[in-house]
Design a protein around this motif. Sequence first.
Motif, PDB file in Angstrom:
ATOM      1  N   LEU A   8       0.817  -1.209   0.000  1.00  0.00           N
ATOM      2  CA  LEU A   8       0.000   0.000   0.000  1.00  0.00           C
ATOM      3  C   LEU A   8       0.853   1.262   0.000  1.00  0.00           C
ATOM      4  CD1 LEU A   8      -2.918  -0.921   2.437  1.00  0.00           C
ATOM      5  CD2 LEU A   8      -2.909  -0.937  -0.071  1.00  0.00           C
ATOM      6  N   LYS A   9       1.952   1.262   0.735  1.00  0.00           N
ATOM      7  CA  LYS A   9       2.858   2.417   0.740  1.00  0.00           C
ATOM      8  C   LYS A   9       3.446   2.645  -0.649  1.00  0.00           C
ATOM      9  CE  LYS A   9       4.312   2.134   5.555  1.00  0.00           C
ATOM     10  NZ  LYS A   9       5.446   1.825   6.450  1.00  0.00           N
ATOM     11  N   ARG A  10       3.799   1.567  -1.308  1.00  0.00           N
ATOM     12  CA  ARG A  10       4.360   1.661  -2.658  1.00  0.00           C
ATOM     13  C   ARG A  10       3.323   2.235  -3.623  1.00  0.00           C
ATOM     14  NH1 ARG A  10       8.934  -0.249  -4.718  1.00  0.00           N
ATOM     15  NH2 ARG A  10       8.983  -0.555  -6.963  1.00  0.00           N
ATOM     16  N   ILE A  11       2.086   1.770  -3.509  1.00  0.00           N
ATOM     17  CA  ILE A  11       1.015   2.261  -4.372  1.00  0.00           C
ATOM     18  C   ILE A  11       0.740   3.732  -4.075  1.00  0.00           C
ATOM     19  CG2 ILE A  11      -1.435   2.036  -4.928  1.00  0.00           C
ATOM     20  CD1 ILE A  11      -1.095  -0.998  -4.325  1.00  0.00           C
ATOM     21  N   ALA A  12       0.725   4.113  -2.799  1.00  0.00           N
ATOM     22  CA  ALA A  12       0.476   5.510  -2.414  1.00  0.00           C
ATOM     23  C   ALA A  12       1.543   6.432  -2.998  1.00  0.00           C
ATOM     24  CB  ALA A  12       0.436   5.634  -0.894  1.00  0.00           C
ATOM     25  N   ALA A  13       2.758   5.913  -3.143  1.00  0.00           N
ATOM     26  CA  ALA A  13       3.848   6.687  -3.729  1.00  0.00           C
ATOM     27  C   ALA A  13       3.815   6.630  -5.263  1.00  0.00           C
ATOM     28  CB  ALA A  13       5.186   6.177  -3.217  1.00  0.00           C
ATOM     29  N   LYS A  14       2.752   6.042  -5.812  1.00  0.00           N
ATOM     30  CA  LYS A  14       2.543   5.901  -7.254  1.00  0.00           C
ATOM     31  C   LYS A  14       3.662   5.106  -7.929  1.00  0.00           C
ATOM     32  CE  LYS A  14      -0.330   9.929  -7.521  1.00  0.00           C
ATOM     33  NZ  LYS A  14      -0.674  11.157  -8.158  1.00  0.00           N
ATOM     34  N   ARG A  15       4.101   4.060  -7.232  1.00  0.00           N
ATOM     35  CA  ARG A  15       5.131   3.178  -7.765  1.00  0.00           C
ATOM     36  C   ARG A  15       4.502   1.841  -8.157  1.00  0.00           C
ATOM     37  NH1 ARG A  15      10.066   2.953  -3.982  1.00  0.00           N
ATOM     38  NH2 ARG A  15      10.983   2.109  -5.872  1.00  0.00           N
ATOM     39  N   GLU A  43      -3.385  -4.825 -16.640  1.00  0.00           N
ATOM     40  CA  GLU A  43      -2.376  -3.979 -17.272  1.00  0.00           C
ATOM     41  C   GLU A  43      -1.029  -4.212 -16.594  1.00  0.00           C
ATOM     42  OE1 GLU A  43      -1.367   0.757 -17.716  1.00  0.00           O
ATOM     43  OE2 GLU A  43      -3.377   0.159 -17.112  1.00  0.00           O
ATOM     44  N   ALA A  44       0.000  -4.391 -17.397  1.00  0.00           N
ATOM     45  CA  ALA A  44       1.336  -4.619 -16.853  1.00  0.00           C
ATOM     46  C   ALA A  44       2.382  -4.064 -17.799  1.00  0.00           C
ATOM     47  CB  ALA A  44       1.572  -6.107 -16.620  1.00  0.00           C
ATOM     48  N   VAL A  45       3.527  -3.743 -17.228  1.00  0.00           N
ATOM     49  CA  VAL A  45       4.686  -3.296 -17.992  1.00  0.00           C
ATOM     50  C   VAL A  45       5.744  -4.383 -17.860  1.00  0.00           C
ATOM     51  CG1 VAL A  45       6.471  -1.518 -18.152  1.00  0.00           C
ATOM     52  CG2 VAL A  45       4.144  -0.883 -17.489  1.00  0.00           C
ATOM     53  N   LYS A  46       6.325  -4.758 -18.975  1.00  0.00           N
ATOM     54  CA  LYS A  46       7.344  -5.807 -18.955  1.00  0.00           C
ATOM     55  C   LYS A  46       8.716  -5.163 -19.063  1.00  0.00           C
ATOM     56  CE  LYS A  46       8.678 -10.072 -21.256  1.00  0.00           C
ATOM     57  NZ  LYS A  46       8.400 -10.979 -22.378  1.00  0.00           N
ATOM     58  N   ILE A  47       9.560  -5.460 -18.075  1.00  0.00           N
ATOM     59  CA  ILE A  47      10.940  -5.002 -18.089  1.00  0.00           C
ATOM     60  C   ILE A  47      11.808  -6.251 -17.918  1.00  0.00           C
ATOM     61  CG2 ILE A  47      12.693  -3.583 -16.964  1.00  0.00           C
ATOM     62  CD1 ILE A  47      10.452  -1.695 -16.115  1.00  0.00           C
ATOM     63  N   GLY A  48      12.443  -6.652 -18.979  1.00  0.00           N
ATOM     64  CA  GLY A  48      13.170  -7.921 -18.954  1.00  0.00           C
ATOM     65  C   GLY A  48      12.179  -9.050 -18.752  1.00  0.00           C
ATOM     66  N   GLU A  57      -3.499   0.449 -11.598  1.00  0.00           N
ATOM     67  CA  GLU A  57      -4.035  -0.895 -11.848  1.00  0.00           C
ATOM     68  C   GLU A  57      -4.034  -1.715 -10.557  1.00  0.00           C
ATOM     69  OE1 GLU A  57      -5.449  -4.039 -14.493  1.00  0.00           O
ATOM     70  OE2 GLU A  57      -5.627  -1.895 -14.272  1.00  0.00           O
ATOM     71  N   SER A  58      -3.007  -1.538  -9.743  1.00  0.00           N
ATOM     72  CA  SER A  58      -2.950  -2.224  -8.446  1.00  0.00           C
ATOM     73  C   SER A  58      -4.142  -1.828  -7.592  1.00  0.00           C
ATOM     74  CB  SER A  58      -1.646  -1.886  -7.716  1.00  0.00           C
ATOM     75  OG  SER A  58      -0.533  -2.315  -8.453  1.00  0.00           O
ATOM     76  N   CYS A  59      -4.471  -0.543  -7.603  1.00  0.00           N
ATOM     77  CA  CYS A  59      -5.640  -0.069  -6.843  1.00  0.00           C
ATOM     78  C   CYS A  59      -6.919  -0.734  -7.344  1.00  0.00           C
ATOM     79  CB  CYS A  59      -5.768   1.450  -6.949  1.00  0.00           C
ATOM     80  SG  CYS A  59      -4.566   2.346  -5.980  1.00  0.00           S
ATOM     81  N   ARG A  60      -7.062  -0.805  -8.644  1.00  0.00           N
ATOM     82  CA  ARG A  60      -8.260  -1.429  -9.220  1.00  0.00           C
ATOM     83  C   ARG A  60      -8.374  -2.878  -8.760  1.00  0.00           C
ATOM     84  NH1 ARG A  60      -9.940  -4.693 -13.351  1.00  0.00           N
ATOM     85  NH2 ARG A  60      -7.833  -5.108 -14.096  1.00  0.00           N
TER      86      ARG A  60
END
Length: 71
Positions: A8-15, A43-48, A57-60
Amino acid sequence: MPSYEEVLKRIAAKRSVKAATLARWVDLSPAAFYKAIERGEIEAVKIGRTRLIPAHESCRLLGIKQEDLAA
């Protein structure tokens, strides 16, 4: 594995949050979560090889409003 509060802290920081981590908190197996990403349902972003789920999307998926986390 991060705790729910850390997520939740990570999401609140928009990460973004790793897919495997978020799968645990939405009660899906990692395999089912990744299949939903491949189908375009999540929805996801692929990095490697890593899949990151954007904060909105996490909030949803968790059924929360991002604005409520900042308060």
